[in-house]
Design a protein around this motif. Structure first.
Motif, PDB file in Angstrom:
ATOM      1  N   VAL A 234       0.845  -1.193   0.000  1.00 28.00           N
ATOM      2  CA  VAL A 234       0.000   0.000   0.000  1.00 28.00           C
ATOM      3  C   VAL A 234       0.880   1.243   0.000  1.00 28.00           C
ATOM      4  CG1 VAL A 234      -1.798   1.297   1.226  1.00 28.00           C
ATOM      5  CG2 VAL A 234      -1.811  -1.219   1.261  1.00 28.00           C
ATOM      6  N   VAL A 235       0.551   2.186  -0.886  1.00 25.08           N
ATOM      7  CA  VAL A 235       1.176   3.506  -0.891  1.00 25.08           C
ATOM      8  C   VAL A 235       0.044   4.519  -0.797  1.00 25.08           C
ATOM      9  CG1 VAL A 235       2.732   5.088  -2.081  1.00 25.08           C
ATOM     10  CG2 VAL A 235       2.957   2.619  -2.442  1.00 25.08           C
ATOM     11  N   PHE A 236       0.138   5.452   0.154  1.00 26.05           N
ATOM     12  CA  PHE A 236      -0.973   6.398   0.276  1.00 26.05           C
ATOM     13  C   PHE A 236      -0.476   7.799   0.595  1.00 26.05           C
ATOM     14  CE2 PHE A 236      -0.221   5.430   4.639  1.00 26.05           C
ATOM     15  CZ  PHE A 236      -0.737   6.472   5.400  1.00 26.05           C
ATOM     16  N   VAL A 237      -1.198   8.773   0.042  1.00 31.25           N
ATOM     17  CA  VAL A 237      -0.941  10.181   0.313  1.00 31.25           C
ATOM     18  C   VAL A 237      -1.832  10.620   1.467  1.00 31.25           C
ATOM     19  CG1 VAL A 237      -1.163  12.539  -0.589  1.00 31.25           C
ATOM     20  CG2 VAL A 237      -0.273  10.714  -2.056  1.00 31.25           C
ATOM     21  N   GLU A 238      -1.244  11.316   2.434  1.00 33.89           N
ATOM     22  CA  GLU A 238      -2.028  11.770   3.578  1.00 33.89           C
ATOM     23  C   GLU A 238      -1.366  13.001   4.188  1.00 33.89           C
ATOM     24  OE1 GLU A 238      -4.715  12.585   5.915  1.00 33.89           O
ATOM     25  OE2 GLU A 238      -5.105  10.758   4.773  1.00 33.89           O
ATOM     26  N   HIS A 239      -2.177  13.902   4.753  1.00 34.79           N
ATOM     27  CA  HIS A 239      -1.658  15.093   5.414  1.00 34.79           C
ATOM     28  C   HIS A 239      -1.724  14.984   6.934  1.00 34.79           C
ATOM     29  CE1 HIS A 239      -1.078  17.567   1.837  1.00 34.79           C
ATOM     30  NE2 HIS A 239      -2.232  17.135   1.381  1.00 34.79           N
ATOM     31  N   ASP A 240      -2.603  14.147   7.449  1.00 34.87           N
ATOM     32  CA  ASP A 240      -2.778  14.017   8.896  1.00 34.87           C
ATOM     33  C   ASP A 240      -1.634  13.186   9.473  1.00 34.87           C
ATOM     34  OD1 ASP A 240      -3.579  13.257  11.512  1.00 34.87           O
ATOM     35  OD2 ASP A 240      -5.696  13.507  10.975  1.00 34.87           O
ATOM     36  N   MET A 241      -0.781  13.804  10.274  1.00 31.27           N
ATOM     37  CA  MET A 241       0.385  13.109  10.813  1.00 31.27           C
ATOM     38  C   MET A 241       0.007  12.022  11.807  1.00 31.27           C
ATOM     39  SD  MET A 241       2.765  14.303   9.087  1.00 31.27           S
ATOM     40  CE  MET A 241       4.129  13.512   9.918  1.00 31.27           C
ATOM     41  N   ASP A 242      -1.137  12.177  12.481  1.00 29.46           N
ATOM     42  CA  ASP A 242      -1.586  11.118  13.385  1.00 29.46           C
ATOM     43  C   ASP A 242      -1.924   9.855  12.587  1.00 29.46           C
ATOM     44  OD1 ASP A 242      -1.304  12.621  15.689  1.00 29.46           O
ATOM     45  OD2 ASP A 242      -3.331  13.449  15.563  1.00 29.46           O
ATOM     46  N   VAL A 243      -2.544  10.027  11.426  1.00 26.21           N
ATOM     47  CA  VAL A 243      -2.842   8.895  10.556  1.00 26.21           C
ATOM     48  C   VAL A 243      -1.549   8.259  10.054  1.00 26.21           C
ATOM     49  CG1 VAL A 243      -3.848   8.218   8.338  1.00 26.21           C
ATOM     50  CG2 VAL A 243      -5.098   9.771   9.862  1.00 26.21           C
ATOM     51  N   ILE A 244      -0.596   9.099   9.639  1.00 19.72           N
ATOM     52  CA  ILE A 244       0.690   8.601   9.152  1.00 19.72           C
ATOM     53  C   ILE A 244       1.359   7.730  10.207  1.00 19.72           C
ATOM     54  CG2 ILE A 244       3.049   9.314   8.583  1.00 19.72           C
ATOM     55  CD1 ILE A 244       1.263   9.681   6.243  1.00 19.72           C
ATOM     56  N   ARG A 245       1.411   8.212  11.426  1.00 17.51           N
ATOM     57  CA  ARG A 245       2.080   7.457  12.493  1.00 17.51           C
ATOM     58  C   ARG A 245       1.310   6.193  12.850  1.00 17.51           C
ATOM     59  NH1 ARG A 245       3.591  12.764  14.335  1.00 17.51           N
ATOM     60  NH2 ARG A 245       1.573  12.995  15.360  1.00 17.51           N
ATOM     61  N   ASP A 246       0.004   6.236  12.686  1.00 21.08           N
ATOM     62  CA  ASP A 246      -0.826   5.099  13.083  1.00 21.08           C
ATOM     63  C   ASP A 246      -0.641   3.899  12.159  1.00 21.08           C
ATOM     64  OD1 ASP A 246      -2.738   3.400  14.120  1.00 21.08           O
ATOM     65  OD2 ASP A 246      -4.443   4.485  13.300  1.00 21.08           O
ATOM     66  N   ILE A 247      -0.604   4.116  10.855  1.00 15.20           N
ATOM     67  CA  ILE A 247      -0.667   2.963   9.960  1.00 15.20           C
ATOM     68  C   ILE A 247       0.553   2.769   9.064  1.00 15.20           C
ATOM     69  CG2 ILE A 247      -3.181   3.119   9.898  1.00 15.20           C
ATOM     70  CD1 ILE A 247      -2.988   4.154   7.068  1.00 15.20           C
ATOM     71  N   SER A 248       1.468   3.749   9.010  1.00 10.23           N
ATOM     72  CA  SER A 248       2.599   3.622   8.095  1.00 10.23           C
ATOM     73  C   SER A 248       3.709   2.756   8.673  1.00 10.23           C
ATOM     74  CB  SER A 248       3.182   4.999   7.763  1.00 10.23           C
ATOM     75  OG  SER A 248       2.249   5.803   7.103  1.00 10.23           O
ATOM     76  N   ASP A 249       4.319   1.959   7.813  1.00 13.34           N
ATOM     77  CA  ASP A 249       5.551   1.261   8.174  1.00 13.34           C
ATOM     78  C   ASP A 249       6.761   2.112   7.812  1.00 13.34           C
ATOM     79  OD1 ASP A 249       4.355  -1.320   8.975  1.00 13.34           O
ATOM     80  OD2 ASP A 249       3.802  -1.454   6.866  1.00 13.34           O
ATOM     81  N   TRP A 250       6.603   2.943   6.787  1.00 12.90           N
ATOM     82  CA  TRP A 250       7.692   3.774   6.281  1.00 12.90           C
ATOM     83  C   TRP A 250       7.082   5.026   5.670  1.00 12.90           C
ATOM     84  CZ3 TRP A 250      12.704   3.496   7.163  1.00 12.90           C
ATOM     85  CH2 TRP A 250      13.599   4.197   6.345  1.00 12.90           C
ATOM     86  N   VAL A 251       7.809   6.135   5.714  1.00 11.51           N
ATOM     87  CA  VAL A 251       7.283   7.397   5.211  1.00 11.51           C
ATOM     88  C   VAL A 251       8.280   8.027   4.236  1.00 11.51           C
ATOM     89  CG1 VAL A 251       6.398   9.687   5.793  1.00 11.51           C
ATOM     90  CG2 VAL A 251       6.038   7.771   7.366  1.00 11.51           C
TER      91      VAL A 251
END
Length: 327
Positions: A234-251
């Protein structure tokens, strides 16, 4: 193309250990990259929207793509899915060059995407929207359409799969409703269900949380995690940093069309390059004004730089009222 159940699935501990070995730097090599980008660039007039020297996407993980408005994130998505053509460079999926492939060929190869603004066919039913995503439908050919006994069994199988996906995404009760009657969040779920009908290897989500009712946010996050749990990348664009930290393995962090940083999600806040990209190099300076309210010192310099940037944007034909222009 492998079935979803045949794809390698990594548990949380294995993923964490794998990504911990990756250097936190732009263009970092990954242990098992599924997507590799080399020298991709795209310019519109005199503005270079994307200029990515090298980027690798790790197989079986969730990679978040972040950056300020206009960083080139959506344009990069368009290039990797065939909706736009790069001026230079190549990209590959499992070693196969897809840099010049059209969108339908990219999708057949296993890379599908959703859009920031959903693309549901509003007058068709929710069920029909999902069924459209199935590949190799025999009844789509003119000759075969006149011979229904050659495709009825396949159509039943496709309908069954579509209903299973609607049930998975909580849309079963809406199956016969027009897609245009769905809420913004439900349309995001519909796009994900339709994307999964292609049995993809890589799923690219462009701001899946944009315009979504907060009540559906957690549901969407859970569904994105489930894609990874099913073995998809999965690759996704997002602006909410809480979402990024919640589900990302890598940024991966983009700014002005280029990849400026790569990191584990918990290490982003301490990265000065990322902070400068979002807040500017003057984010830690005190704003200074004279008795008449006019900026002075470093504040005046920053104000002049911003005004000059606005003038250049207008001269290039940009629209300052559109914060999403250019990705």
């Amino acid at each position: 193309m492998p079935e979803i159940t045949d794809r390698p699935q990594l548990d949380a501990a294995t993923r964490a250990a794998l990504f911990a070995t990756v250097p936190q730097e732009p263009g970092a090599a990954k242990p098992d990259p599924i997507v590799v980008v080399d020298g991709i660039s795209r310019a519109f007039g005199g503005l270079k929207a994307v200029d990515v020297e090298h980027l690798e996407i790790q197989r079986g993980g969730i990679t978040g793509l972040i950056g300020p408005n206009g960083a080139g994130k959506t344009t990069l998505f368009n290039l990797l899915t065939g909706f736009d053509r790069a001026d230079t460079g190549t990209w590959s999926l499992d070693g196969d060059d897809l840099g010049r492939a059209h969108p339908h060929r990219v999708a057949r190869r296993g890379v599908v995407r959703t859009f920031q603004l959903t693309k549901a066919l509003s007058r068709m039913s929710v069920l029909d929207n999902v069924r459209l995503g199935a590949r190799h439908q025999r009844g789509e050919r003119i000759g075969a359409a006149l011979l229904p006994w050659t495709w009825r069994a396949q159509e039943r199988e496709i309908t069954g799969r579509a209903r299973e996906l609607l049930d998975r995404f909580g849309l079963a009760a809406k199956a016969d409703d027009p897609a245009g009657s769905l809420s913004g969040g439900q349309r995001k779920l519909l796009e994900m269900a339709r994307a999964l009908m292609t049995e993809p290897t890589v799923v690219m989500l462009d701001e899946p949380m944009a315009g979504v009712n907060p009540a559906l946010t957690q549901s969407l996050l859970g569904h994105i995690k489930s894609l990874r749990d099913d073995g998809m990348t999965v690759v996704f664009v997002e602006h909410d940093m809480d979402v990024i930290r919640d589900i990302s393995d890598w940024v991966v962090v983009m700014a002005q069309g280029s990849v400026i940083a790569e990191a584990l999600p918990d290490d982003l806040a301490g990265n000065p390059v990322v902070v400068d990209a979002y807040l500017g190099s003057h984010h830690d300076q005190k704003l200074e004004f004279d008795e008449h309210g006019n900026p002075v010192g470093a504040t005046a310099e920053l104000s002049e730089a911003l005004e000059e940037a606005e003038v250049q944007t207008l001269e290039a034909g940009g629209d300052l009222s559109d914060p999403e222009a250019g990705g």
